[in-house]
Motif scaffolding. Sequence first.
Motif, PDB file in Angstrom:
ATOM      1  N   ILE A 116     -64.139  81.000  84.741  1.00 45.34           N
ATOM      2  CA  ILE A 116     -64.177  81.111  83.280  1.00 45.34           C
ATOM      3  C   ILE A 116     -65.590  80.916  82.748  1.00 45.34           C
ATOM      4  CG2 ILE A 116     -63.409  80.013  81.137  1.00 45.34           C
ATOM      5  CD1 ILE A 116     -60.775  79.335  82.667  1.00 45.34           C
ATOM      6  N   PHE A 117     -66.304  79.920  83.286  1.00 46.31           N
ATOM      7  CA  PHE A 117     -67.637  79.577  82.772  1.00 46.31           C
ATOM      8  C   PHE A 117     -68.772  80.081  83.658  1.00 46.31           C
ATOM      9  CE2 PHE A 117     -64.906  75.983  81.193  1.00 46.31           C
ATOM     10  CZ  PHE A 117     -64.856  76.423  79.880  1.00 46.31           C
ATOM     11  N   ALA A 118     -68.438  80.734  84.781  1.00 47.53           N
ATOM     12  CA  ALA A 118     -69.445  81.296  85.678  1.00 47.53           C
ATOM     13  C   ALA A 118     -70.461  80.246  86.123  1.00 47.53           C
ATOM     14  CB  ALA A 118     -70.151  82.483  85.011  1.00 47.53           C
ATOM     15  N   PHE A 293     -63.980  79.454  72.207  1.00 49.72           N
ATOM     16  CA  PHE A 293     -63.155  80.365  71.426  1.00 49.72           C
ATOM     17  C   PHE A 293     -63.154  81.780  71.979  1.00 49.72           C
ATOM     18  CE2 PHE A 293     -60.482  80.599  67.856  1.00 49.72           C
ATOM     19  CZ  PHE A 293     -60.598  81.859  67.296  1.00 49.72           C
ATOM     20  N   ARG A 294     -64.186  82.173  72.686  1.00 44.86           N
ATOM     21  CA  ARG A 294     -64.227  83.525  73.253  1.00 44.86           C
ATOM     22  C   ARG A 294     -63.369  83.628  74.513  1.00 44.86           C
ATOM     23  NH1 ARG A 294     -70.293  85.683  73.525  1.00 44.86           N
ATOM     24  NH2 ARG A 294     -69.109  87.587  74.058  1.00 44.86           N
ATOM     25  N   LEU A 296     -60.106  83.388  75.076  1.00 41.06           N
ATOM     26  CA  LEU A 296     -58.842  83.288  74.356  1.00 41.06           C
ATOM     27  C   LEU A 296     -57.658  83.026  75.289  1.00 41.06           C
ATOM     28  CD1 LEU A 296     -59.154  86.052  71.617  1.00 41.06           C
ATOM     29  CD2 LEU A 296     -59.346  83.576  71.348  1.00 41.06           C
ATOM     30  N   TRP A 297     -57.611  83.692  76.449  1.00 39.70           N
ATOM     31  CA  TRP A 297     -56.451  83.519  77.305  1.00 39.70           C
ATOM     32  C   TRP A 297     -56.314  82.103  77.844  1.00 39.70           C
ATOM     33  CZ3 TRP A 297     -51.803  84.363  78.210  1.00 39.70           C
ATOM     34  CH2 TRP A 297     -51.209  83.975  79.406  1.00 39.70           C
ATOM     35  N   PRO A 298     -57.360  81.495  78.430  1.00 45.29           N
ATOM     36  CA  PRO A 298     -57.212  80.100  78.878  1.00 45.29           C
ATOM     37  C   PRO A 298     -56.814  79.158  77.741  1.00 45.29           C
ATOM     38  CG  PRO A 298     -59.177  81.077  79.846  1.00 45.29           C
ATOM     39  CD  PRO A 298     -58.672  82.048  78.831  1.00 45.29           C
ATOM     40  N   LEU A 299     -57.378  79.389  76.551  1.00 44.21           N
ATOM     41  CA  LEU A 299     -57.006  78.554  75.400  1.00 44.21           C
ATOM     42  C   LEU A 299     -55.523  78.679  75.100  1.00 44.21           C
ATOM     43  CD1 LEU A 299     -59.805  78.867  72.671  1.00 44.21           C
ATOM     44  CD2 LEU A 299     -59.100  76.835  73.919  1.00 44.21           C
ATOM     45  N   LEU A 300     -55.021  79.909  75.071  1.00 39.90           N
ATOM     46  CA  LEU A 300     -53.612  80.119  74.746  1.00 39.90           C
ATOM     47  C   LEU A 300     -52.712  79.531  75.815  1.00 39.90           C
ATOM     48  CD1 LEU A 300     -51.305  81.367  73.127  1.00 39.90           C
ATOM     49  CD2 LEU A 300     -51.674  83.509  74.384  1.00 39.90           C
ATOM     50  N   LEU A 301     -52.989  79.826  77.083  1.00 37.89           N
ATOM     51  CA  LEU A 301     -52.121  79.366  78.161  1.00 37.89           C
ATOM     52  C   LEU A 301     -52.015  77.846  78.175  1.00 37.89           C
ATOM     53  CD1 LEU A 301     -50.416  80.023  80.673  1.00 37.89           C
ATOM     54  CD2 LEU A 301     -52.528  79.864  82.022  1.00 37.89           C
ATOM     55  N   LEU A 302     -53.162  77.152  78.073  1.00 32.95           N
ATOM     56  CA  LEU A 302     -53.146  75.697  78.161  1.00 32.95           C
ATOM     57  C   LEU A 302     -52.680  75.043  76.868  1.00 32.95           C
ATOM     58  CD1 LEU A 302     -56.392  75.008  80.247  1.00 32.95           C
ATOM     59  CD2 LEU A 302     -54.044  75.369  81.029  1.00 32.95           C
ATOM     60  N   PRO A 342     -54.941  69.154  80.222  1.00 33.21           N
ATOM     61  CA  PRO A 342     -55.571  70.360  80.784  1.00 33.21           C
ATOM     62  C   PRO A 342     -56.414  71.122  79.775  1.00 33.21           C
ATOM     63  CG  PRO A 342     -53.314  70.173  81.553  1.00 33.21           C
ATOM     64  CD  PRO A 342     -53.485  69.123  80.494  1.00 33.21           C
ATOM     65  N   LEU A 343     -55.904  71.283  78.554  1.00 37.02           N
ATOM     66  CA  LEU A 343     -56.667  71.987  77.527  1.00 37.02           C
ATOM     67  C   LEU A 343     -57.927  71.213  77.164  1.00 37.02           C
ATOM     68  CD1 LEU A 343     -56.906  74.295  75.471  1.00 37.02           C
ATOM     69  CD2 LEU A 343     -55.566  72.890  73.883  1.00 37.02           C
ATOM     70  N   ALA A 344     -57.813  69.900  76.966  1.00 44.96           N
ATOM     71  CA  ALA A 344     -58.978  69.098  76.586  1.00 44.96           C
ATOM     72  C   ALA A 344     -60.032  69.084  77.687  1.00 44.96           C
ATOM     73  CB  ALA A 344     -58.535  67.672  76.252  1.00 44.96           C
ATOM     74  N   ALA A 345     -59.587  69.038  78.945  1.00 48.64           N
ATOM     75  CA  ALA A 345     -60.552  69.056  80.051  1.00 48.64           C
ATOM     76  C   ALA A 345     -61.335  70.365  80.062  1.00 48.64           C
ATOM     77  CB  ALA A 345     -59.823  68.862  81.381  1.00 48.64           C
ATOM     78  N   LEU A 346     -60.639  71.479  79.834  1.00 50.58           N
ATOM     79  CA  LEU A 346     -61.315  72.777  79.855  1.00 50.58           C
ATOM     80  C   LEU A 346     -62.236  72.942  78.649  1.00 50.58           C
ATOM     81  CD1 LEU A 346     -61.243  75.427  81.620  1.00 50.58           C
ATOM     82  CD2 LEU A 346     -59.865  76.378  79.774  1.00 50.58           C
ATOM     83  N   THR A 347     -61.772  72.575  77.465  1.00 48.09           N
ATOM     84  CA  THR A 347     -62.604  72.758  76.276  1.00 48.09           C
ATOM     85  C   THR A 347     -63.760  71.764  76.250  1.00 48.09           C
ATOM     86  OG1 THR A 347     -61.082  71.358  74.988  1.00 48.09           O
ATOM     87  CG2 THR A 347     -60.735  73.743  74.912  1.00 48.09           C
ATOM     88  N   GLY A 348     -63.554  70.571  76.824  1.00 48.35           N
ATOM     89  CA  GLY A 348     -64.684  69.641  76.957  1.00 48.35           C
ATOM     90  C   GLY A 348     -65.768  70.218  77.837  1.00 48.35           C
ATOM     91  N   ALA A 349     -65.368  70.897  78.915  1.00 48.72           N
ATOM     92  CA  ALA A 349     -66.344  71.541  79.791  1.00 48.72           C
ATOM     93  C   ALA A 349     -67.014  72.723  79.103  1.00 48.72           C
ATOM     94  CB  ALA A 349     -65.651  72.003  81.069  1.00 48.72           C
ATOM     95  N   ALA A 350     -66.328  73.348  78.152  1.00 50.97           N
ATOM     96  CA  ALA A 350     -66.917  74.484  77.440  1.00 50.97           C
ATOM     97  C   ALA A 350     -68.149  74.065  76.653  1.00 50.97           C
ATOM     98  CB  ALA A 350     -65.880  75.111  76.511  1.00 50.97           C
ATOM     99  N   ILE A 351     -68.172  72.840  76.167  1.00 50.40           N
ATOM    100  CA  ILE A 351     -69.354  72.338  75.458  1.00 50.40           C
ATOM    101  C   ILE A 351     -70.551  72.316  76.395  1.00 50.40           C
ATOM    102  CG2 ILE A 351     -70.343  70.319  74.317  1.00 50.40           C
ATOM    103  CD1 ILE A 351     -67.562  69.671  73.271  1.00 50.40           C
TER     104      ILE A 351
END
Length: 514
Positions: A116-118, A293-294, A296-302, A342-351
Amino acid sequence: RKDKVTPAAYGFAALFWVAMLTGLASAVAIWFFYSNGSLMFFGDAEAHLNIARRIVDSRTPGYREFGTVWLPLPHALMLPFVGDMRLWRSGLAGAIPSAACFVIAACFLFAAARRIFAGDGPAAVATALFVCNPNALYLQSTAMTEPVFFACLFGLLYCTVAFQETQLWRYIAGAGVMAALGALTRYEGWLLMPFCAVFFFIAARARRWQAALLFSILAGLGPVLWIAYNWWVFDNPLEFFNGPGSPKDIQAGKPYPGLGDWMVALKYYGTAAKLCLGTPLFWVGLAGVLACFRKLWPLLLLSLPPLFYIWSMHSSGGTPIHVPLLPPNSWYNTRYGLALLPLAALTGAAIVALMPKGVQFAAAGLVLLACAGQWLLFPRPESWITWKEAQVNSESRRAWTEETVNYLAQHYKPRQTILSSSGDMNGVYRRLGIPLRNVLNVDNGPLYLATRARPDLFLWERWAVTFTGDPVQTAVDNARLRGPKYELAKEIIVKGGPVIQIYPRPDSAPNMFR
């Protein structure tokens, strides 16, 4: 010339270290909770472990002992371990598969976040935020179902993002299998399937209908198998939904905060999530939604599992959540808030992923320190809401279990049989190491029903151990009319718990082991 390291080899090496470090954290957590005797604090953990045990050890062993309401995969995963008396008695038979699934979940999360984040940096942050949560570490040390579902959820996430990138159909098959396993673990897994089918239809660059159909067929096997099992065993395909012991049955007519009120449901769920994640990660995760926010699929699924609980609180009447900070100021189902992890872990890493490469390492350290600070400042189980809920709600059960165990340890002899109440009472026999084939209770179907209806003909058990007022205690009372006659030897009363009555048969009565 030095050999070059291939990307695949590098990827496997990274996953190896994720597995090793997660396994170490998992083992330390299990050792800690085992040492302080809290592996089996959750009544649900006790029930899950004993369901698995009775499949291989009971008067009526076999697939029918999977029962209903609770989905079967977590119990099936315990089967290789629960037959071992030492692992069953200690609770480790439930901890081992939970821990294995926790490690698998961490590996899938790392692999998915790396796509997701390459980059490995954000992937490592997402994995660390997940693995270092003490509430998740407690649940993965017990026979609870959340770690199994995390493995299925992150496996599904990985397969979907991998397909989006590669268009390889093996990832559709993998996603279907993971969705089916998730649907056999927790009911929020059922909600994921239609969204994933639409995802494959949109994400496929060719043969869209075939892609969505392949996923749907494989994923649908989970619910179809469960419905068919309920139909076969209970003559009701929806026994798990509306039968005895289902959430609808337990909560029927009982109001609770959030029922019919979206704002209250959101408030209670948000409070539970904040207690499970810790306030820093809760807010960092929300801020990270904008950074992610870009994607979208990981955000929706989690987002779907926490949305499932909010909807269920509001609409179904079967999923109350009580938190100590809000009326009625108690603990009940607080662990459902962990579905947001799971969602918070992924979005925290997005920062971290948004930061320039040169400062990503420092940003990762700041995010991890900020989110772990609450747990580092208060490194006590008392501040871990899932442990605290289990500890508070099990006080009376542990008290009467201890007294019952102490009495039977002095008077019960090997191979003697017991007519028993079910449910929490099975924890007594686990503690004592009494095989469940020596115990007759409601889980044994027609044999139990015949004994309860005509104790004068079918009741040969050496002991009766009952909750006062339940059908087993009534059967013992009825037996006094025409025999056999049981005499009350011990009554156990603890504050907030049921009254336990222990009846031996006279020593002159035969002891028939069936």
